[in-house]
Enzyme design. Structure first.
Site, PDB file in Angstrom:
ATOM      1  N   TYR A  89      10.346  -2.379  -1.786  1.00 51.52           N
ATOM      2  CA  TYR A  89       9.533  -3.603  -1.860  1.00 51.52           C
ATOM      3  C   TYR A  89      10.389  -4.698  -2.491  1.00 51.52           C
ATOM      4  CZ  TYR A  89       5.393  -6.263  -3.620  1.00 51.52           C
ATOM      5  OH  TYR A  89       4.428  -7.190  -3.912  1.00 51.52           O
ATOM      6  N   TYR A 131      -2.174   2.724  -6.055  1.00 51.06           N
ATOM      7  CA  TYR A 131      -1.044   2.416  -6.947  1.00 51.06           C
ATOM      8  C   TYR A 131      -1.449   1.512  -8.102  1.00 51.06           C
ATOM      9  CZ  TYR A 131       3.526   0.783  -8.505  1.00 51.06           C
ATOM     10  OH  TYR A 131       4.626   0.479  -9.275  1.00 51.06           O
ATOM     11  N   HIS A 132      -2.168   0.436  -7.757  1.00 49.57           N
ATOM     12  CA  HIS A 132      -2.454  -0.594  -8.777  1.00 49.57           C
ATOM     13  C   HIS A 132      -3.447  -0.099  -9.817  1.00 49.57           C
ATOM     14  CE1 HIS A 132      -1.399  -2.193  -4.820  1.00 49.57           C
ATOM     15  NE2 HIS A 132      -0.526  -2.883  -5.522  1.00 49.57           N
ATOM     16  N   LYS A 184      -4.328 -15.533 -20.279  1.00 46.10           N
ATOM     17  CA  LYS A 184      -3.230 -15.374 -19.336  1.00 46.10           C
ATOM     18  C   LYS A 184      -3.026 -16.742 -18.705  1.00 46.10           C
ATOM     19  CE  LYS A 184      -2.081 -12.198 -16.914  1.00 46.10           C
ATOM     20  NZ  LYS A 184      -0.840 -11.908 -17.664  1.00 46.10           N
ATOM     21  N   ASP A 195      -0.548 -15.335 -12.533  1.00 47.01           N
ATOM     22  CA  ASP A 195      -0.285 -13.908 -12.725  1.00 47.01           C
ATOM     23  C   ASP A 195      -1.546 -13.178 -13.215  1.00 47.01           C
ATOM     24  OD1 ASP A 195       0.577 -11.492 -14.018  1.00 47.01           O
ATOM     25  OD2 ASP A 195       1.165 -12.645 -15.776  1.00 47.01           O
ATOM     26  N   HIS A 235      -1.806  -9.822 -13.967  1.00 48.50           N
ATOM     27  CA  HIS A 235      -1.586  -8.533 -14.649  1.00 48.50           C
ATOM     28  C   HIS A 235      -2.173  -8.611 -16.054  1.00 48.50           C
ATOM     29  CE1 HIS A 235       1.508  -8.185 -11.483  1.00 48.50           C
ATOM     30  NE2 HIS A 235       1.122  -6.931 -11.504  1.00 48.50           N
TER      31      HIS A 235
HETATM   32  C1  MLC Z   1       6.826  10.612  11.244  1.00 46.19           C
HETATM   33  N1  MLC Z   1       6.475  10.725  12.527  1.00 46.19           N
HETATM   34  C2  MLC Z   1       6.539  11.997  12.865  1.00 46.19           C
HETATM   35  C3  MLC Z   1       6.985  12.686  11.714  1.00 46.19           C
HETATM   36  N2  MLC Z   1       7.160  11.796  10.743  1.00 46.19           N
HETATM   37  N3  MLC Z   1       6.264  12.622  13.999  1.00 46.19           N
HETATM   38  C4  MLC Z   1       6.446  13.963  14.025  1.00 46.19           C
HETATM   39  N4  MLC Z   1       6.875  14.680  12.976  1.00 46.19           N
HETATM   40  C5  MLC Z   1       7.162  14.085  11.824  1.00 46.19           C
HETATM   41  N5  MLC Z   1       7.595  14.791  10.822  1.00 46.19           N
HETATM   42  C6  MLC Z   1       6.104   9.611  13.413  1.00 46.19           C
HETATM   43  C7  MLC Z   1       4.818   8.956  12.973  1.00 46.19           C
HETATM   44  O1  MLC Z   1       3.685   9.581  13.537  1.00 46.19           O
HETATM   45  C8  MLC Z   1       4.971   7.541  13.450  1.00 46.19           C
HETATM   46  O2  MLC Z   1       4.664   7.465  14.816  1.00 46.19           O
HETATM   47  C9  MLC Z   1       6.471   7.291  13.310  1.00 46.19           C
HETATM   48  O3  MLC Z   1       7.073   8.581  13.292  1.00 46.19           O
HETATM   49  C10 MLC Z   1       6.797   6.511  12.034  1.00 46.19           C
HETATM   50  O4  MLC Z   1       6.598   7.330  10.904  1.00 46.19           O
HETATM   51  P1  MLC Z   1       5.566   7.088   9.740  1.00 46.19           P
HETATM   52  O5  MLC Z   1       5.451   8.346   9.024  1.00 46.19           O
HETATM   53  O6  MLC Z   1       4.317   6.451  10.220  1.00 46.19           O
HETATM   54  O7  MLC Z   1       6.414   6.100   8.800  1.00 46.19           O
HETATM   55  P2  MLC Z   1       6.340   4.566   8.620  1.00 46.19           P
HETATM   56  O8  MLC Z   1       6.456   3.840   9.894  1.00 46.19           O
HETATM   57  O9  MLC Z   1       7.318   4.253   7.569  1.00 46.19           O
HETATM   58  O10 MLC Z   1       4.869   4.290   8.062  1.00 46.19           O
HETATM   59  C11 MLC Z   1       4.456   4.824   6.838  1.00 46.19           C
HETATM   60  C12 MLC Z   1       3.040   4.416   6.516  1.00 46.19           C
HETATM   61  C13 MLC Z   1       2.920   2.885   6.563  1.00 46.19           C
HETATM   62  C14 MLC Z   1       2.101   4.985   7.564  1.00 46.19           C
HETATM   63  C15 MLC Z   1       2.639   4.947   5.156  1.00 46.19           C
HETATM   64  O11 MLC Z   1       1.589   2.419   6.331  1.00 46.19           O
HETATM   65  C16 MLC Z   1       3.834   2.197   5.593  1.00 46.19           C
HETATM   66  O12 MLC Z   1       5.002   2.002   5.872  1.00 46.19           O
HETATM   67  N6  MLC Z   1       3.364   1.757   4.457  1.00 46.19           N
HETATM   68  C17 MLC Z   1       4.169   1.023   3.484  1.00 46.19           C
HETATM   69  C18 MLC Z   1       3.345   0.253   2.547  1.00 46.19           C
HETATM   70  C19 MLC Z   1       4.171  -0.483   1.525  1.00 46.19           C
HETATM   71  O13 MLC Z   1       5.401  -0.541   1.627  1.00 46.19           O
HETATM   72  N7  MLC Z   1       3.560  -1.015   0.557  1.00 46.19           N
HETATM   73  C20 MLC Z   1       4.205  -1.721  -0.556  1.00 46.19           C
HETATM   74  C21 MLC Z   1       3.223  -2.002  -1.572  1.00 46.19           C
HETATM   75  S1  MLC Z   1       3.972  -2.640  -2.989  1.00 46.19           S
HETATM   76  P3  MLC Z   1       3.623   6.419  15.385  1.00 46.19           P
HETATM   77  O14 MLC Z   1       3.531   6.733  16.827  1.00 46.19           O
HETATM   78  O15 MLC Z   1       2.358   6.670  14.666  1.00 46.19           O
HETATM   79  O16 MLC Z   1       4.183   5.086  15.086  1.00 46.19           O
HETATM   80  C22 MLC Z   1       2.727  -3.270  -3.945  1.00 46.19           C
HETATM   81  C23 MLC Z   1       3.126  -3.696  -5.301  1.00 46.19           C
HETATM   82  C24 MLC Z   1       2.401  -4.886  -5.778  1.00 46.19           C
HETATM   83  O17 MLC Z   1       1.592  -3.314  -3.548  1.00 46.19           O
HETATM   84  O18 MLC Z   1       1.432  -4.790  -6.525  1.00 46.19           O
HETATM   85  O19 MLC Z   1       2.765  -6.000  -5.459  1.00 46.19           O
HETATM   86  N1  5AD Z   2      10.841  -7.280  -5.805  1.00 49.93           N
HETATM   87  C1  5AD Z   2      11.013  -5.970  -6.073  1.00 49.93           C
HETATM   88  N2  5AD Z   2      10.127  -5.203  -6.691  1.00 49.93           N
HETATM   89  C2  5AD Z   2       9.009  -5.790  -7.105  1.00 49.93           C
HETATM   90  N3  5AD Z   2       7.958  -5.311  -7.751  1.00 49.93           N
HETATM   91  C3  5AD Z   2       7.083  -6.302  -7.907  1.00 49.93           C
HETATM   92  N4  5AD Z   2       7.552  -7.438  -7.394  1.00 49.93           N
HETATM   93  C4  5AD Z   2       8.747  -7.146  -6.886  1.00 49.93           C
HETATM   94  C5  5AD Z   2       9.722  -7.901  -6.199  1.00 49.93           C
HETATM   95  N5  5AD Z   2       9.537  -9.176  -5.928  1.00 49.93           N
HETATM   96  C6  5AD Z   2       7.779  -3.915  -8.089  1.00 49.93           C
HETATM   97  C7  5AD Z   2       7.784  -3.569  -9.510  1.00 49.93           C
HETATM   98  C8  5AD Z   2       6.333  -3.542  -9.916  1.00 49.93           C
HETATM   99  C9  5AD Z   2       5.683  -3.041  -8.692  1.00 49.93           C
HETATM  100  C10 5AD Z   2       4.278  -3.475  -8.538  1.00 49.93           C
HETATM  101  O1  5AD Z   2       6.481  -3.524  -7.618  1.00 49.93           O
HETATM  102  O2  5AD Z   2       8.286  -2.264  -9.533  1.00 49.93           O
HETATM  103  O3  5AD Z   2       6.066  -2.671 -10.957  1.00 49.93           O
END
Ligand code: MLC
Ligand code: 5AD
Length: 689
Positions: free
Chosen positions: A51, A205-206, A555, A559, A561
């Protein structure tokens, strides 16, 4: 509402696995305890998805390209706070926060730069966006379209989980009611036009970052998942169709066994929930998740130790069968990841994937009595919590009343007390402290420069676009909100003719106004964990003054948090201090006005976004009062001196214990109140009374 207790998790388990044979269940088959896929990482390793986002689109684009060239396999966009809250960078309320905790995106032109040279048909992109989800999704779709990639070719995930924003993360814009409509618009649009795109990332997560235990995190996440399914069903959305693109997001803290059990239990519970909704698709029942290691578990002191913590947490994610993973950087408690710390975090995942072989075995903990029992305990806990939530009126009612937030806050207070009492030991923080600290590289965010750049780009955009077309598109968006149509197509139209993110949100807030959630702060018996002497000294000071001490805690900025600020409010109240706590998102003017209304003995400001110098400079210049100002948050040591020079009495960061804070505040208060008392006495003498 009471939380059930979890059968003993540290040690021998008392709950026998429900199905003694559960460890024999095939991998990749419902209820998926043993993993969503048959061969798991043997067939496809988890996605390495760090991220990231800071400053402008250009800077973040360069960071993304570098990460991809180093071997990262997916992208994940962190937006800045003004973008989250739907303010363009040139808005008055945005000034301090532009490009600070994420990238500033004001229009589709910024989104195009963000993905310049990155093939959106090839790389999957996660976007953490909830409040301003409509214009950000629209920017992404239009930027891809202009890159030549149609919506049906896009793969990735939009977080689009508004319930957890009200409960913990605080980047919501509208009321829960209106926002639930927006969530379902995005889900319905994605399922019709973007079959490869995950339309939600239902997030726990949050909750853990805000203070929840892993089991409470899981219970609230599954309760939200149920609330969304119920809502979609009421909207007439075909669950069978959308459920396969609803994904999950969990935190990974330091309770190693619990975290592995949590991920296994999550898959079971989702499969069970979809049975309840009579969904037959095996693909939908297969819970897919992203995990991120914990930010709050990392310490400010001895930061290199955080690499060990992150590695252990990441291993729990792999043992639990995550599909995608973010590993945190070791300098997390000080600033946004520096280049050096980001590199270590990324390479930690390479080491896990290529050197250890831990991904070679599917569900390696399956069959362990401890792990099966822990998984079962988690399941039981979530079922009981679900019943309690329903008895109390359901998730939506408890979100609106703030009770779920209070639930997490209570656990945060308990953790703070446990750390103070050394019931919970944190190496380098409350035990084994080291007198020296290793030197740190630190990412310095050029927020002022980004603000200037963004404002210039906005002005240029407004000069060259067709204003009439923008006005018509925004009016159509507003009318659609009034008549409750799906807002996605209208937002896409507006973004295509170069309306800005802020303008789209303004069109909507004119229809459904901005919302501020209710806030309650629980009391907690902190004094029992502090030195008895300090507690007594506060009492003495108050009786000398012949009134209670008065404090303002707030705050400042965008932000949200608020975990730390709320712990401090509870601590001060337990010390007998009267505390006013302003609602989140306080502006400089709010602080000045509040101070003018009440004579406070101290003002405590909490800022975790990195905008402390900006805010404090203005507050210390404008404030009338001579009462001491304290600042708490993520504050690099180098900024501490600057803050003290501009008038801050004491700066508190994650390394301070509550006892340290109580003592430090007392020492300052005693001097400040004496000056006040003396001045009052002098005035009396001068007036001859
Ligand atoms: C994967 N595939 C498989 C397989 N593994 N097929 C057969 N056997 C295996 N072992 C297939 C899947 O079905 C999919 O196909 C494709 O491969 C891609 O794999 P995936 O497992 O779906 O991976 P991905 O594309 O990376 O997706 C993962 C996910 C997705 C489903 C969890 O939602 C995701 O990437 N989420 C990320 C969220 C994120 O980064 N959030 C950050 C929050 S930070 P098909 O056909 O289905 O495509 C935050 C902090 C803050 O919130 O507070 O600010
Ligand atoms: N870049 C990278 N990591 C970040 N985080 C939050 N903002 C950023 C950013 N801009 C990460 C920190 C935090 C979590 C919610 O995501 O690890 O704890």
């Amino acid at each position: 509402m009471k939380a059930p207790s979890l059968a003993k998790i540290e040690g021998v388990y008392s709950v026998a696995p429900e199905t003694a044979d559960s460890w024999r269940d095939a991998h990749g088959k419902a209820p998926f305890v043993r993993g969503p896929y048959e061969k798991m990482y043997q067939q496809k390793p988890w996605t390495i998805r760090q991220y990231a986002g800071f400053e402008g689109a250009l800077e973040t684009n360069a960071f993304f390209k570098r990460a991809l060239s180093q071997g990262q396999t997916g992208l994940s966009v962190a937006f800045d706070l003004p973008t989250h809250l739907g303010f363009d960078s040139d808005h008055d309320l945005a000034a301090a926060d532009v490009g600070r905790t994420g990238v500033a995106i004001d229009s589709v032109e910024d989104m195009a730069v963000l993905f310049d040279g990155i093939d959106l048909g090839n790389v999957s992109v996660s976007m953490t966006m909830n409040g301003a989800v409509l214009p950000i999704m629209a920017c992404f779709i239009v930027a891809a379209e202009e890159q030549g990639v149609a919506p049906d070719k896009l793969s990735g995930t939009i977080q689009n989980d508004i319930l957890k924003e009200y409960i913990a993360r605080n980047t919501y814009i509208h009321s829960p009611d209106f926002s639930m409509g927006v969530v379902s618009d995005v889900v319905a649009y994605c399922s019709a036009h973007m079959p490869r795109f995950n339309s939600m990332s239902i997030s726990g997560y949050h909750f853990q970052e805000a203070g929840a235990s892993p089991e409470l995190e899981l219970a609230l996440t599954m309760a939200n998942a149920r609330a969304y399914l119920t809502h979609f069903q009421q909207q007439g959305i075909d669950l069978e169709f959308v459920a396969k693109r609803l994904s999950f997001f969990f935190g990974l803290g330091m309770s190693f066994y619990k975290e592995v059990a949590k991920l296994r239990a999550a898959r079971f519970l989702w499969s069970e929930l979809l049975d309840e909704f009579s969904i037959r698709s095996e693909n939908a029942k297969r819970l897919k998740m992203h995990c991120q290691t914990s930010g709050v578990s990392l310490t400010e002191s001895s930061p290199l130790n955080n690499i060990v913590r992150t590695t252990i947490e990441a291993m729990a994610g792999v043992f639990g069968g995550t599909q995608s993973l973010h590993t945190n950087s070791y300098d997390e408690a000080i600033s946004l990841p520096s280049d050096q710390a980001s590199k270590v975090a990324l390479e930690t995942q390479f080491i896990l994937q290529h050197e250890t072989g831990i991904g070679d075995v599917v569900d390696p903990w399956g069959g362990s009595y401890m792990m099966e029992s822990a998984t079962q305990s988690m399941i039981e806990y979530v079922r009981t919590m679900q019943k309690n939530i329903e008895t109390e009126g359901g998730v939506l009612a408890l979100v609106a009343s703030g009770q779920l937030t209070t639930f997490i806050h209570r656990q945060a207070l308990q953790t703070a007390m446990d750390e103070e009492a050394l019931n919970k030991k944190i190496v380098g923080k409350n035990c084994y402290q080291s007198p020296t600290s290793s030197p740190q590289h630190q990412r310095v965010i050029a927020s002022d420069k980004t603000l200037l750049q963004q404002s210039k780009k906005l002005a240029q955009l407004k000069l060259k676009r067709d204003d009439g077309a923008v006005k018509r598109a925004l009016q159509a968006l507003q009318a659609a909100a009034r008549s409750k149509q799906n807002l996605m197509p209208f937002t896409i139209d507006a973004i295509r003719v170069r309306a800005t993110v802020g303008e789209c949100i303004k069109a909507l807030t004119d229809e459904a106004s901005r919302y501020l959630k209710p806030e309650y702060i629980e009391s907690a018996p902190f004094c029992t964990h502090l030195d008895a002497d300090i507690v007594k000294r506060y009492q003495t000071l108050s009786s000398q003054l012949d009134r209670p001490l008065r404090f303002l805690i707030a705050k400042v900025g965008l932000d949200g948090h608020d975990r730390g600020a709320k712990v401090i409010v509870s601590l001060l109240r337990d010390l007998g201090i009267e505390v006013d706590y302003l609602p989140i998102f306080a502006s400089i003017d709010d602080i000045i006005q509040q101070d003018a209304m009440c004579p406070y003995d101290g003002i405590g400001l909490s800022i975790l976004s990195g905008a402390h110098i900006h805010f404090i400079t203005q507050i210390t210049q404008k404030i009338r009062t001579d009462c001491p100002i304290f600042v708490g948050g993520v504050i690099p040591t180098s900024d501490k001196n600057t803050l003290e020079k501009i008038g801050v009495e004491v700066v508190f960061t994650a390394k301070h214990s509550l006892n340290d804070i109580a003592i430090s505040l007392y020492d300052t208060l005693v001097v400040a109140t004496k000056i006040k008392v003396n001045r009052f006495e002098n005035q009396r003498i001068m007036k001859g009374c």
